[in-house]
Enzyme design. Structure first.
Site, PDB file in Angstrom:
ATOM      1  N   PHE A 106       0.847  -1.374   0.079  1.00  8.37           N
ATOM      2  CA  PHE A 106      -0.036   0.038  -0.011  1.00  8.37           C
ATOM      3  C   PHE A 106       0.890   1.279  -0.050  1.00  8.37           C
ATOM      4  O   PHE A 106       0.347   2.351  -0.320  1.00  8.37           O
ATOM      5  CB  PHE A 106      -0.702  -0.015   1.129  1.00  8.37           C
ATOM      6  CG  PHE A 106      -0.153   0.368   2.301  1.00  8.37           C
ATOM      7  CD1 PHE A 106      -0.373   1.839   3.080  1.00  8.37           C
ATOM      8  CD2 PHE A 106       0.356  -0.488   3.093  1.00  8.37           C
ATOM      9  CE1 PHE A 106      -0.043   2.032   4.222  1.00  8.37           C
ATOM     10  CE2 PHE A 106       0.810  -0.012   4.398  1.00  8.37           C
ATOM     11  CZ  PHE A 106       0.892   1.304   5.195  1.00  8.37           C
ATOM     12  N   LYS A 107       2.052   1.409   0.541  1.00 14.30           N
ATOM     13  CA  LYS A 107       2.823   2.393   0.459  1.00 14.30           C
ATOM     14  C   LYS A 107       3.313   2.859  -0.830  1.00 14.30           C
ATOM     15  O   LYS A 107       3.835   4.018  -1.060  1.00 14.30           O
ATOM     16  CB  LYS A 107       4.317   2.014   1.237  1.00 14.30           C
ATOM     17  CG  LYS A 107       3.697   1.671   2.794  1.00 14.30           C
ATOM     18  CD  LYS A 107       4.748   1.790   3.812  1.00 14.30           C
ATOM     19  CE  LYS A 107       3.943   1.317   5.139  1.00 14.30           C
ATOM     20  NZ  LYS A 107       4.849   1.376   6.209  1.00 14.30           N
ATOM     21  N   ASP A 108       3.116   2.033  -1.868  1.00 12.11           N
ATOM     22  CA  ASP A 108       3.377   2.700  -3.276  1.00 12.11           C
ATOM     23  C   ASP A 108       2.346   3.901  -3.504  1.00 12.11           C
ATOM     24  O   ASP A 108       3.076   4.905  -4.242  1.00 12.11           O
ATOM     25  CB  ASP A 108       2.896   1.632  -4.171  1.00 12.11           C
ATOM     26  CG  ASP A 108       3.804   0.590  -4.439  1.00 12.11           C
ATOM     27  OD1 ASP A 108       4.945   0.878  -4.249  1.00 12.11           O
ATOM     28  OD2 ASP A 108       3.461  -0.687  -4.479  1.00 12.11           O
TER      29      ASP A 108
END
Length: 435
Positions: A106-108
């Site tokens: 999700f940190k993308d």
């Protein structure tokens, strides 16, 4: 839009300054001076918009005229160029898959948006931008791939030795170019403390143009609100209106973004913070006493945080009103044994292979529904692809993992790291000598 420090609401800085300074000198965190309220018509008809259109509308509400509209649209479209689908396991329980970006986590969303924002502003200066980031697992890979090759930037990633998965380590240590990795003999909290100390070191900041890529940076927080609105759009298109989000929580940036979205007008019934045995926030919600403790290593390593940085933002959103906060936020805690059972249950019941963090969110979503029956949609967040955690998933379950494109190629790359003790002087010397 101006931004203030959670430790000094009289302070006002521009969006650009908040992005590059990352951490105010008073050691607070930046917050928008006003929580922008989205047009009710937009919310009511949100299912008519694309993901990128929703993301642009939200970004514009925070950034205003600091970036021209056409440039901001280009940034959003370039950064958010992958999906975030809600997949329903049954009629009332859905999983929001946030691992379809290049680092499978999700940190993308935050890393890609922030890297392009920084690259846009960096064109206006001639000094190299040094990005410092501490990671407990997924942040490092997302930041490495988000900034890889971005002109005018250099990234230094600190990660705890022996406490990230093999795939996570490969993603943050095999890139070269403008990406450097430091293998720290300590915990994530030690890495985070070193980064924070660097930002408050006047001598170091005089020599280097430092900024952060951790979730303490406001440019990481804003794009994480995008997928909460996008989830609601997907639910509305299926005739659903009530939603409870369950979020695997470590540094509390992800759920902090969800609560920020709620404050902007997103209709959410409740939030559930799912944690492993690093339970500082659950204990606070139970006792009213905020008592950080040393982090404990678990299967869900990205959540191994004993002193969550973003908790101050969440308290600020609720103006330090604990009773109001507890009315909107619940929390559940799980051991490694329970996490393993959760992964097994997801596969046995739904043939769904989940990473440990996702399994913890699933367990908490089920626990909350048992405690609060209703007709709402229960959406739990899947924050990483299971391929990143082969050591943490039972072999009989992991054998069913379908590797995303590029995952196998990672294993053939050479690891490039520098080992570092938990010592600020050594860290500072490394930055200055290798400038």
């Amino acid at each position: 839009m101006k931004f203030y420090s959670t430790n000094n609401k009289a302070l006002r800085v521009s969006f650009q300054e908040a992005v590059f300074n990352s951490l105010p000198k008073d050691k607070g965190l930046y917050m928008p001076e006003v929580i922008p309220q989205l047009d009710p018509y937009f919310i009511q008809n949100i299912q008519q918009y694309s993901f990128q259109e929703i993301a642009f509308t939200i970004a514009k509400a925070f950034i205003g005229d600091d970036i021209p509209e056409n440039d901001l649209k280009a940034i959003v479209e370039d950064a958010i160029n992958f999906e975030a689908p809600v997949k329903f396991l049954n009629a009332e329980t859905g999983v929001l898959e946030l691992f379809h970006g290049p680092s499978y986590a999700f940190k993308d969303f935050g890393a890609r948006f922030m890297s392009r924002i920084m690259g846009y502003f960096s064109k206006q200066g001639d000094q190299l931008l040094d990005v410092l980031v501490a990671t407990s697992g997924d942040t490092g890979g997302a930041v490495a791939l988000g900034f890889l090759g971005v002109e005018g930037t250099r990234v230094t990633i600190l990660y705890p030795k022996g406490k990230v998965s093999k795939v996570q380590e490969e993603q943050l240590t095999t890139n070269g170019q403008n990406i450097r990795a430091l293998e720290v003999e300590g915990t994530f909290d030690d890495c985070q403390a070193l980064v924070k100390q660097a930002f408050n070191d006047e001598d170091l900041n005089a020599a280097l143009r430092l900024t952060s890529a951790n979730s303490i940076n406001i440019a990481r927080l804003i794009p994480q609100t995008f997928y909460y609105f996008w989830t609601y759009a997907q639910l509305k298109s299926q005739g659903m209106k009530e939603v409870v989000f369950t979020v695997p929580s470590g540094n509390f940036g992800n759920i902090g973004a969800g609560l920020l979205a709620y404050k902007m007008g997103l209709p959410v019934s409740h939030f559930v913070a799912a944690t492993n045995v690093n339970d500082t926030v659950p204990r606070f919600l139970q006792t009213g006493n905020y008592e950080p403790k040393a982090s404990i290593q678990t299967l869900a390593n990205a959540m191994d945080v004993g002193n969550p940085s973003n908790w101050v933002r969440i308290q600020d959103l609720f103006q330090q009103d604990t009773s109001q906060l507890k009315g909107m936020l619940s929390s559940y805690t799980y051991t490694d044994e329970e996490t393993l059972a959760g992964m097994a249950e997801l596969y046995e019941k739904y043939k769904y292979v989940a990473c440990p963090h996702t399994a913890i969110a699933y367990l908490a979503s089920q626990a909350y529904r048992a405690d609060h029956p209703g007709t709402y949609a229960s959406v739990f967040l899947s924050t990483a692809h299971p391929c990143k955690f082969p050591e943490a998933i039972q072999p009989e379950v992991y054998s069913h993992v379908q590797l995303p494109e590029g995952a196998e190629e990672l294993a053939g790359r050479s690891k490039q790291t520098t080992e570092l003790p938990v010592d600020y002087h050594t860290f500072k010397t490394y930055l200055l000598v290798n400038n």
